[in-house]
Design an enzyme around this catalytic site. Sequence first.
Site, short mmCIF file in Angstrom:
data_model
loop_
_atom_site.label_atom_id
_atom_site.label_comp_id
_atom_site.label_asym_id
_atom_site.label_seq_id
_atom_site.Cartn_x
_atom_site.Cartn_y
_atom_site.Cartn_z
CG ASP A 49 52.12 51.47 -42.07
OD1 ASP A 49 51.30 50.60 -41.75
OD2 ASP A 49 51.90 52.69 -42.01
CE1 TYR A 54 48.55 57.37 -43.96
CE2 TYR A 54 50.26 55.79 -44.55
CZ TYR A 54 49.46 56.40 -43.59
OH TYR A 54 49.58 56.04 -42.27
CB SER A 154 45.22 52.58 -36.79
OG SER A 154 46.12 53.66 -36.64
CB SER A 210 54.49 59.93 -34.92
OG SER A 210 54.92 61.28 -34.86
N PRO A 211 57.70 58.12 -34.25
CG PRO A 211 59.54 56.96 -35.13
CD PRO A 211 58.07 57.26 -35.39
CE LYS A 220 62.48 68.04 -39.72
NZ LYS A 220 62.36 67.32 -41.02
CD GLN A 292 65.36 62.07 -44.32
OE1 GLN A 292 64.33 61.43 -44.57
NE2 GLN A 292 65.37 63.37 -44.18
#
Length: 327
Positions: A49, A54, A154, A210-211, A220, A292
């Site tokens: 995505d 961005y 969106s 944004s899970p 964290k 990650q």
Amino acid sequence: MRYRRLGRSGLQISELSIGSWITYGNQVDESVAIDTLAAARDAGVNFFDNAEVYAGGRSETLMGNALKQLGWAREDYIISTKFYWGIASGPNRKNTLNRKYLHHAIEGSLKRLQLDCIDLVFCHRPDPHTPIEETVWAMHDMIQSGKALYWGTSEWSAAEIVSAWQIAERHHLHKPVMEQPQYNLFHRQRVETEYARLYEDLGLGLTTWSPLASGVLTGKYADGIPVGSRSTLPGYEWLQPLVTNREWIAATERLRPISQELGCTLSQLAIAWCASNPHVSTVITGASNKNQVIENMKAIDLIPRLDAAVLQQIEKAIGKIDSNSSA
């Protein structure tokens, strides 16, 4: 990796996917982008995505360069972009979904991504100043010209999505088939309530973002904002009130015993929970390094283990929390 249909379309999309928001062009360079894309592809991810806005277009450029270096068969992966905010000032160049802007925007994204066609194109936000009918026709023409395959929205309201769908139905145009809303344990109302009728009535698919609730659900932020956090980047200071939300942090800590019992990280639990919703076609994850990606992808094995009993435990731990913030 398992694959799901994108709503009622025939497109098969990986349950987990990779997004470039904030990281590409801001936090990672081309070599890291190549590593993260390759790691995701090795795990079976086929959806990547992006968005015009961005990093002011740099994210698309970086992804385009990385894809060229990787040399994958174009048939094997799905690329998206999103239009609305624009990357330049001036009339018809930002905060719009009018035909002129969309005509030039798709050409710019194709050039930066080094592609002949973009698989999924989203209208990044609704435009209150342009008739929805004009936007629907422009998106239809974008697909008819071969520059995009599917279009969607969106963070549009259910009413706006229905309006666009009905216009397309009335004029026999390409309909919006997917929506990209925020969805996580702290942000649920739109996906679970507002859109409830749209999955069956319109066949709406979801590519959720944004899970991890801007990183809070990783755990964290329990001791404050760590050095190097995305919320410390110039222009992203607005994230700080979210990642220091005491209610969110406390709820995340209540999830820790559940993740320990399941033998997973908090991040994996949060991602798997999003994917456990059958209306979600894919969960967009983010990563600033290869490790990650590898850790996030382990959430795939956790999804089938989230039975009714575990989901009830999660609900009890979270309590009644929902936020209407968006990015």
